[in-house]
Design an enzyme around this catalytic site. Structure first.
Site, PDB file in Angstrom:
ATOM      1  N   ASP A 341       0.897  -1.167   0.234  1.00 31.01           N
ATOM      2  CA  ASP A 341       0.099   0.134  -0.064  1.00 31.01           C
ATOM      3  C   ASP A 341       0.810   1.341   0.112  1.00 31.01           C
ATOM      4  O   ASP A 341       2.042   1.062   0.449  1.00 31.01           O
ATOM      5  CB  ASP A 341      -0.823  -0.092   1.189  1.00 31.01           C
ATOM      6  CG  ASP A 341      -0.164   0.122   2.601  1.00 31.01           C
ATOM      7  OD1 ASP A 341       0.916  -0.631   2.605  1.00 31.01           O
ATOM      8  OD2 ASP A 341      -0.588   0.776   3.440  1.00 31.01           O
ATOM      9  N   GLU A 342       0.363   2.192  -0.199  1.00 32.30           N
ATOM     10  CA  GLU A 342       0.785   3.644  -0.337  1.00 32.30           C
ATOM     11  C   GLU A 342       2.403   3.813  -0.697  1.00 32.30           C
ATOM     12  O   GLU A 342       3.159   4.335  -0.292  1.00 32.30           O
ATOM     13  CB  GLU A 342       0.748   4.318   0.977  1.00 32.30           C
ATOM     14  CG  GLU A 342      -0.721   4.233   1.863  1.00 32.30           C
ATOM     15  CD  GLU A 342      -0.747   4.798   3.070  1.00 32.30           C
ATOM     16  OE1 GLU A 342      -1.654   5.366   3.571  1.00 32.30           O
ATOM     17  OE2 GLU A 342       0.015   4.476   3.904  1.00 32.30           O
ATOM     18  N   ALA A 343       2.428   3.134  -2.099  1.00 29.70           N
ATOM     19  CA  ALA A 343       3.794   3.047  -2.419  1.00 29.70           C
ATOM     20  C   ALA A 343       3.963   4.332  -3.541  1.00 29.70           C
ATOM     21  O   ALA A 343       4.249   4.200  -4.639  1.00 29.70           O
ATOM     22  CB  ALA A 343       4.024   1.714  -3.193  1.00 29.70           C
TER      23      ALA A 343
END
Length: 530
Positions: A341-343
């Site tokens: 996530d949130e890369a």
């Protein structure tokens, strides 16, 4: 077996005659607390059982009561010992454990020979002479014991002798879970929590029939698991946390202790190594994992999206392979969570490349890939499980992946994230997904939250708690309870039982039990607490 169990039980109880069978006095809005010397109504527990048939005389635990277990079954013996440890301090009774299953007492019987109970269901029968919990498996017996605990007065949870009487209402409960996966996640990376603290949370989760413990073991602020082949991950990357505290990490012995305690509560551990983003602790520990070869400083803030493993470097995959190999070897459970996530600092091309190479590594070491739902923007390999944490339910890419065979764990942040503030007055937590009062965390359906997702794709639910603002067990408990019970009920009980008005009456009865257990909980004004 688990999916067959779910379908079989859905047929048995899909039409749900619960209200008709148990009566509104058991679970409905008119549920009244038991008289001071009378038993708790048979269905007035959390999660609500699938089928309740009250009737007959109650069973009373007394000085002559024995715990009778299936002979020759060590696991049943252990469950009997667990139950005795709960009951002896508060009742003051000896409650000897015996392999003689006939006669008066509390009987724990393995071999219910009932396909409808599946792997985790149980049948509890209470009458004047005995109370019997029967199941196909030890896990089912353990869940039945949690129901038995809740049928007794709340003071049974205390560690000193209480007055009693200790009555269990007469009748039969036949129960099995809606979903095979009923999880809770604790973030030990933003703030570190000791083995004892994690074990305390495990015990609290077990009362509500949670069977999966997701450990978020790495993030920008700290690496929390010892890796022999990359030792600085823990010794350097684990030495701090949000706000600059001393941090910490689990040795392999520590991790084994958590695994053992979880197993004793019939809970599977899902370790998470968050990649390719949320990786500053690893990048700070080893300069070669950075594209420029320079290690950044350790990070103690709360921003996200700024870090990324260097996807073009081959050392990244050697690192990933080593970490997965060691974590997989330590972990008996089926799943290994790789984050995803949130890369924001990883390009779309690099993200796809990394996930294409990372997923087979997990499979190579005998585990099923689990990842946050952004994995569907790459190409999930067959068997990969995506954990949904969105808020709108409009994600067409998630629906398309589910239709194509990707299984989902449902954790919508505006319903299931236990670190969201209850309201504007809540001093802990965050509110980026909105305020989440107890009714909002309960009033949703995992099968239909994401539009276009077929019900067959939903493996279950999970309630994550992120620890940016939480550093003590009391703070974890305050944010988790009583919302955790609602997620647990969504995961266990048939969909047709989900009714806020009826639920809050049963939840209110949990207040004294949580107090007796020393749980620091939020007294929501929406719940008519006892």
């Amino acid at each position: 077996m688990r999916q067959r169990q779910r379908r079989t039980f859905a047929r048995l109880f899909g039409s749900l005659v619960l209200v008709a069978a148990a009566g509104l006095t058991s679970i409905g809005t008119s549920a009244a607390p038991a008289a001071a010397d009378g038993p708790r109504p048979l269905g007035q527990i959390v999660p609500v059982p699938a089928d309740v048939s009250p009737g007959g005389s109650p069973y009373t635990i007394g000085s002559a009561t024995r715990i009778r277990v299936t002979p020759g079954e060590p696991e049943v013996q252990r469950i009997g010992a667990y139950l005795a440890a709960v009951l002896r301090p508060s009742t003051g009774y000896a409650l000897p454990i015996t392999g003689a299953t006939g006669g008066d007492g509390i009987r724990l019987l393995l071999g219910a020979d009932d396909e409808g109970l599946g792997d985790e269901g149980y049948r509890l029968t209470s009458a004047k002479g005995s109370v019997t919990v029967a199941a196909n498996t030890p896990a089912g017996l353990f869940h039945g014991v949690q129901t038995l605990r809740q049928l007794l007065p709340a003071n049974v949870e205390k560690k000193t002798k209480q007055a009693g009487p200790w009555k269990i209402a007469g009748g039969t409960i036949t129960d099995a879970p809606r979903y095979a996966y009923r999880g809770a996640m604790i973030d030990v990376s933003r703030h570190f929590f000791t083995v004892a603290q994690v074990e305390r949370y495990i015990d609290q989760l077990a009362l509500y029939k949670i069977n999966e413990l997701h450990l978020h073991l790495s993030d920008d602020q700290g690496w929390r698991i010892a890796i022999d082949s990359w030792p600085r991950l823990a010794t350097y990357g684990g030495q701090t946390q949000v706000g600059g505290g001393k941090g910490g990490f689990y040795t392999k012995a520590d991790y084994q202790a958590i695994l053992d305690h979880a197993a004793s509560r019939y809970m599977e551990v899902v370790p998470e190594i968050d990649t390719p983003g949320h990786s500053n602790a690893a990048l700070a520990s080893y300069a070669e994992l950075n594209c420029n070869g320079v290690a950044p400083p350790l990070y103690t803030g709360t921003h996200v999206g700024f870090s990324s493993l260097c996807v073009p470097k081959e050392v990244t995959y050697a690192f990933f392979d080593d970490v997965v190999r060691e974590v997989a070897a330590m972990t008996p459970g089926r799943y290994l969570h790789i984050g995803g996530d949130e890369a924001q600092s990883t390009s779309k091309e690099d993200y796809d490349t990394f996930m294409t190479r990372a997923q087979p590594v997990v499979h190579k070491y005998g585990k099923t890939v689990m990842a946050w739902h952004q994995i569907v923007d790459a190409t999930p390999i067959p068997g990969t499980v995506a954990q949904y944490w969105g808020t709108t339910g409009d994600e067409a890419n998630v629906a398309a992946a589910a239709q194509a065979g990707t299984k989902l764990i449902m954790s919508p942040a505006n319903r299931a994230y236990l670190d969201m503030k209850y309201d504007a007055k809540t001093t802990l937590g965050t509110n980026w997904a909105g305020y989440v009062e107890v009714d909002k965390s309960y009033s949703w359906d995992p099968d239909t939250f994401v539009k276009g997702v077929p019900a067959r794709a939903v493996l279950g639910v999970e309630a994550p708690i992120w620890s940016e603002t939480l550093s003590t067990s009391a703070q974890i408990e305050y944010m988790a309870f009583p919302r955790l019970q609602g997620i647990a009920e969504l995961g266990w009980s048939p969909a047709s039982t989900h009714d806020w008005t009826a639920y809050k009456a049963r939840l209110a009865q949990q207040g004294p039990r949580m107090s007796a257990l020393g749980i620091t909980y939020y007294r929501s004004p929406l719940v008519p607490w006892v």
